[in-house]
Design a protein around this motif. Structure first.
Motif, mmCIF file in Angstrom:
data_model
loop_
_atom_site.group_PDB
_atom_site.id
_atom_site.type_symbol
_atom_site.label_atom_id
_atom_site.label_comp_id
_atom_site.label_asym_id
_atom_site.label_seq_id
_atom_site.Cartn_x
_atom_site.Cartn_y
_atom_site.Cartn_z
ATOM 1 N N VAL A 91 -33.063 3.508 32.943
ATOM 2 C CA VAL A 91 -33.865 3.465 31.718
ATOM 3 C C VAL A 91 -34.069 4.879 31.179
ATOM 4 O O VAL A 91 -33.913 5.142 29.979
ATOM 5 N N ALA A 92 -34.373 5.807 32.091
ATOM 6 C CA ALA A 92 -34.606 7.201 31.678
ATOM 7 C C ALA A 92 -33.340 7.805 31.099
ATOM 8 O O ALA A 92 -33.384 8.503 30.072
ATOM 9 N N LYS A 93 -32.224 7.511 31.717
ATOM 10 C CA LYS A 93 -30.954 8.071 31.253
ATOM 11 C C LYS A 93 -30.615 7.515 29.868
ATOM 12 O O LYS A 93 -30.177 8.243 28.975
ATOM 13 N N THR A 94 -30.837 6.214 29.695
ATOM 14 C CA THR A 94 -30.591 5.581 28.399
ATOM 15 C C THR A 94 -31.447 6.233 27.326
ATOM 16 O O THR A 94 -30.956 6.591 26.246
ATOM 17 N N GLN A 95 -32.734 6.420 27.652
ATOM 18 C CA GLN A 95 -33.649 7.036 26.682
ATOM 19 C C GLN A 95 -33.176 8.422 26.274
ATOM 20 O O GLN A 95 -33.211 8.789 25.103
ATOM 21 N N GLU A 96 -32.721 9.159 27.262
ATOM 22 C CA GLU A 96 -32.269 10.527 27.006
ATOM 23 C C GLU A 96 -31.053 10.515 26.076
ATOM 24 O O GLU A 96 -30.985 11.290 25.115
ATOM 25 N N LEU A 97 -30.103 9.626 26.348
ATOM 26 C CA LEU A 97 -28.905 9.535 25.509
ATOM 27 C C LEU A 97 -29.270 9.105 24.083
ATOM 28 O O LEU A 97 -28.749 9.650 23.108
ATOM 29 N N VAL A 98 -30.182 8.146 23.976
ATOM 30 C CA VAL A 98 -30.610 7.668 22.652
ATOM 31 C C VAL A 98 -31.277 8.807 21.880
ATOM 32 O O VAL A 98 -30.996 9.024 20.699
ATOM 33 N N ASP A 99 -32.153 9.562 22.565
ATOM 34 C CA ASP A 99 -32.830 10.694 21.908
ATOM 35 C C ASP A 99 -31.816 11.723 21.416
ATOM 36 O O ASP A 99 -31.945 12.262 20.311
ATOM 37 N N GLU A 100 -30.808 11.980 22.249
ATOM 38 C CA GLU A 100 -29.772 12.940 21.880
ATOM 39 C C GLU A 100 -29.028 12.480 20.629
ATOM 40 O O GLU A 100 -28.771 13.262 19.717
ATOM 41 N N LEU A 101 -28.668 11.186 20.612
ATOM 42 C CA LEU A 101 -27.932 10.633 19.466
ATOM 43 C C LEU A 101 -28.770 10.704 18.199
ATOM 44 O O LEU A 101 -28.265 11.053 17.122
ATOM 45 N N MET A 102 -30.067 10.405 18.331
ATOM 46 C CA MET A 102 -30.942 10.452 17.145
ATOM 47 C C MET A 102 -31.050 11.877 16.634
ATOM 48 O O MET A 102 -31.041 12.117 15.428
ATOM 49 N N GLU A 103 -31.138 12.819 17.554
ATOM 50 C CA GLU A 103 -31.215 14.227 17.194
ATOM 51 C C GLU A 103 -29.958 14.651 16.426
ATOM 52 O O GLU A 103 -30.045 15.204 15.326
ATOM 53 N N THR A 104 -28.804 14.359 17.010
ATOM 54 C CA THR A 104 -27.532 14.735 16.376
ATOM 55 C C THR A 104 -27.390 14.094 14.996
ATOM 56 O O THR A 104 -26.903 14.714 14.055
ATOM 57 N N GLY A 105 -27.826 12.833 14.891
ATOM 58 C CA GLY A 105 -27.669 12.099 13.628
ATOM 59 C C GLY A 105 -28.765 12.381 12.617
ATOM 60 O O GLY A 105 -28.765 11.802 11.533
ATOM 61 N N GLY A 106 -29.716 13.263 12.967
ATOM 62 C CA GLY A 106 -30.819 13.561 12.054
ATOM 63 C C GLY A 106 -31.716 12.348 11.838
ATOM 64 O O GLY A 106 -32.252 12.141 10.742
#
Ligand code: ADP
Ligand code: MG
Length: 252
Positions: A120-135
């Protein structure tokens, strides 16, 4: 070896050869744009690369493997991800949930009932990264259906990126957008190309999107390659100017 090699593909719809003997090489790290007037065969060509249409003739190689007969979902597993001319997201879910689904599918977590805390933590981290990159961070909790056209497109592009593709295929990412959104979409694509070193094939009608982005451009008209070159070479090509002027006159 090029990452993508398309050899002489043709797509017939009855009498019409929508794409006629077209070849294309895309190198690793390259952003290759495919442009051409409406009806030139861009989407048809794109559908053959992503596997939605089987070519009537010709071959397609990806990372050295012949994928001509490989169906779309298997091409995704090989590292090809695509977006559609019409945005494909879950409009009634938040940005975060859309991306979480894409990440979970990629990580193979959708099949298990109970994901571990670490997963769950890893998924959250990846999602946060994607949101960051995508603005998209500030819109994380909003339903995608309520977002601007540009932010919906960003969400869709980031969902494709969640698949960790070797090749990202984009069909008219700026279709139907105003100037500012078109610009924002171009900036995002540029970032993916420059920062993440993604190989991208981009189909686009709007020339303004292409010229500041592409390493090379293939121009299609009437199902055939009119010209291949750098943006400068294409901008200075008489053949290309004639093809686009012709279209403007028809449209006038
Ligand atoms: N599924 C189809 N069946 C029949 N004709 C099609 C189909 N898809 C596209 N075409 C025709 O093929 C040509 C190329 O279309 P398309 O690939 O959508 O062009 P573009 O994306 O460059 O506008 C057009 O003449 C179009 O009408
Ligand atoms: Mg099209």
């Amino acid at each position: 070896m090029s990452l993508l090699e398309v050899h002489n593909v043709t797509q017939r719809f009855g009498e019409l050869a929508a794409v006629n003997q077209v070849s294309l090489n895309v190198e690793e790290g390259e952003l290759h744009a495919i442009i051409g007037p409406n009806g030139a065969g861009k989407t048809t060509f794109f559908n053959m690369i992503s596997g939605f249409y089987r070519p009537t003739s010709g071959r397609i190689l990806f990372a050295g493997q012949d994928v001509t007969d490989v169906p779309p979902h298997s091409r995704v597993h090989l590292g090809m991800a695509r977006t559609f001319q019409i945005t494909e997201v879950f409009p009634e879910l938040s940005v975060r949930d859309n991306l979480r689904i894409a990440v979970e599918v990629t990580e193979g977590l959708r099949m298990t009932l109970h994901n571990t805390r670490a997963q769950v933590a890893k998924t959250q981290e990846l999602v946060d990264e994607l949101m960051e990159t995508g603005g998209l961070t500030e819109n994380a909790e909003r339903n995608v259906g309520e977002l601007s056209h540009g932010d919906q497109r960003s969400t869709e592009i980031m969902m494709a990126l969640a698949l960790k593709p070797k090749l990202l295929l984009l069909d008219e990412p700026a279709a139907g957008m105003g100037n500012k959104e078109t610009f924002d979409t171009a900036v995002l694509i540029r970032r993916l190309h420059r920062t993440q070193k993604l190989t991208i094939v981009l189909v686009e009608h709007d020339m303004r999107v292409i010229f500041n982005l592409a390493d090379r451009i293939t121009v299609l008209t009437e199902g055939q390659v009119l010209e291949v070159g750098t943006p400068d070479e294409i901008a200075n090509s008489e053949k290309v100017q004639v093809a686009y002027l012709g279209e403007k006159r028809e449209g006038a």
